[in-house]
Structures are given as C-alpha cells and as structure tokens.
Design a protein around this motif. Structure first.
Motif, PDB file in Angstrom:
ATOM      1  N   TYR A  46      -8.171  11.869  -4.728  1.00  0.00           N
ATOM      2  CA  TYR A  46      -9.252  11.654  -3.769  1.00  0.00           C
ATOM      3  C   TYR A  46     -10.606  11.584  -4.480  1.00  0.00           C
ATOM      4  CZ  TYR A  46     -12.343  12.524   0.221  1.00  0.00           C
ATOM      5  OH  TYR A  46     -13.330  12.422   1.168  1.00  0.00           O
ATOM      6  N   ASP A  47     -10.861  12.567  -5.344  1.00  0.00           N
ATOM      7  CA  ASP A  47     -12.147  12.622  -6.037  1.00  0.00           C
ATOM      8  C   ASP A  47     -12.342  11.443  -6.990  1.00  0.00           C
ATOM      9  OD1 ASP A  47     -12.772  14.951  -4.688  1.00  0.00           O
ATOM     10  OD2 ASP A  47     -12.123  16.260  -6.334  1.00  0.00           O
ATOM     11  N   ASP A  48     -11.283  11.073  -7.714  1.00  0.00           N
ATOM     12  CA  ASP A  48     -11.382   9.971  -8.670  1.00  0.00           C
ATOM     13  C   ASP A  48     -11.627   8.629  -7.995  1.00  0.00           C
ATOM     14  OD1 ASP A  48     -10.968  11.800 -10.676  1.00  0.00           O
ATOM     15  OD2 ASP A  48      -8.890  11.213 -11.092  1.00  0.00           O
ATOM     16  N   ASN A  49     -11.127   8.468  -6.782  1.00  0.00           N
ATOM     17  CA  ASN A  49     -11.249   7.188  -6.078  1.00  0.00           C
ATOM     18  C   ASN A  49     -12.306   7.191  -4.986  1.00  0.00           C
ATOM     19  OD1 ASN A  49      -9.029   5.561  -7.292  1.00  0.00           O
ATOM     20  ND2 ASN A  49      -7.847   7.318  -6.612  1.00  0.00           N
ATOM     21  N   PHE A  50     -13.038   8.287  -4.831  1.00  0.00           N
ATOM     22  CA  PHE A  50     -13.982   8.429  -3.725  1.00  0.00           C
ATOM     23  C   PHE A  50     -15.046   7.336  -3.722  1.00  0.00           C
ATOM     24  CE2 PHE A  50     -17.720  10.017  -1.554  1.00  0.00           C
ATOM     25  CZ  PHE A  50     -17.181  10.504  -0.380  1.00  0.00           C
ATOM     26  N   GLU A  51     -15.715   7.129  -4.852  1.00  0.00           N
ATOM     27  CA  GLU A  51     -16.808   6.146  -4.900  1.00  0.00           C
ATOM     28  C   GLU A  51     -16.308   4.738  -4.611  1.00  0.00           C
ATOM     29  OE1 GLU A  51     -19.219   6.420  -8.416  1.00  0.00           O
ATOM     30  OE2 GLU A  51     -19.399   8.588  -8.212  1.00  0.00           O
ATOM     31  N   LYS A  57     -21.931   7.330  -3.619  1.00  0.00           N
ATOM     32  CA  LYS A  57     -21.993   8.222  -4.765  1.00  0.00           C
ATOM     33  C   LYS A  57     -22.278   9.637  -4.268  1.00  0.00           C
ATOM     34  CE  LYS A  57     -23.414   6.001  -9.027  1.00  0.00           C
ATOM     35  NZ  LYS A  57     -22.187   6.190  -9.729  1.00  0.00           N
ATOM     36  N   ILE A  58     -21.548  10.598  -4.816  1.00  0.00           N
ATOM     37  CA  ILE A  58     -21.761  11.994  -4.440  1.00  0.00           C
ATOM     38  C   ILE A  58     -22.744  12.617  -5.422  1.00  0.00           C
ATOM     39  CG2 ILE A  58     -20.691  14.253  -4.288  1.00  0.00           C
ATOM     40  CD1 ILE A  58     -18.218  13.020  -3.269  1.00  0.00           C
TER      41      ILE A  58
END
Length: 113
Positions: A46-51, A57-58
């Motif tokens: 999830y985190d790796d593909n979020f952007e 961008k977080i």
C-alpha cells in the motif's frame, strides 16, 4: 420448500463473510494467520504504491489530519486513511484513499480516492 429455504440460508451464512475485522479485534490475528500475505507485506504494498495509485504525495502535514485504518473483510485487507475529525469512531470511520489488497496474491484489487 422449507428444506430449500433452510439450505439457502445456511449457505448464505457460511459463504458470506462481510464482517469487518479491525486490528484491535481479537479475531484479526487468527484470520491473518491463514493468509499467505501478512499485514506487514500488505502495508508495504500500500505504502509503496500510494503515490502512483492515489496521485498524492504524503508529507508530515498529512499525518496531522489522518490516521491509517486497516481491516480484513472476506479474504482481503482494506487499508485507508480516516480523518482525525471523524466522530464515528474507530469501528466505522469514513475511509479515504482506500485500497483492497488480496490476501493470497498481494494484488491491489480496487482503489477509492
């Protein structure tokens, strides 16, 4: 006719698992143990593909307003963010940036922005 209705009802009870199991649920760990993809791996996906998936961008400001929420429903992880101002509580928040991750393959099946 009654037997048919009873059988259909039993199949529905056994086959439909729409209950949401949150991380603080006692059954969460038991259900996760049966999956080939564990929570750590699902979070990483999830985190790796979020952007790429959410086109966002977080930054540090993001975490001041949102908390990550994870639950299991059926055979999938559901990961998203709930605003800290949501009054519905931990069990039923409105989730934004929600992704459904298959517990067997790790494939991200659906995304809700």
């Amino acid at each position: 006719m009654k037997k048919t209705i009873i059988l259909i009802g039993l199949f529905l009870l056994i086959g439909c698992n729409n209950k949401k199991h949150y991380r603080n649920d006692s059954s969460f760990k038991d259900i996760e143990a049966k999956f080939s993809i564990k929570l750590d791996m699902a979070n990483k996906l999830y985190d790796d593909n979020f952007e790429k998936l959410m086109k966002l961008k977080i930054n540090s400001e993001f975490f001041k307003h949102y908390n990550k929420v994870v639950y299991i429903q059926g055979k999938s992880y559901h990961i998203g963010y709930a605003t800290i101002f949501d009054k519905r509580g931990v069990e039923n928040p409105h989730l934004e940036y929600l992704a459904k991750i298959d517990s067997e393959t790790g494939r991200i099946e659906s995304v809700k922005k």
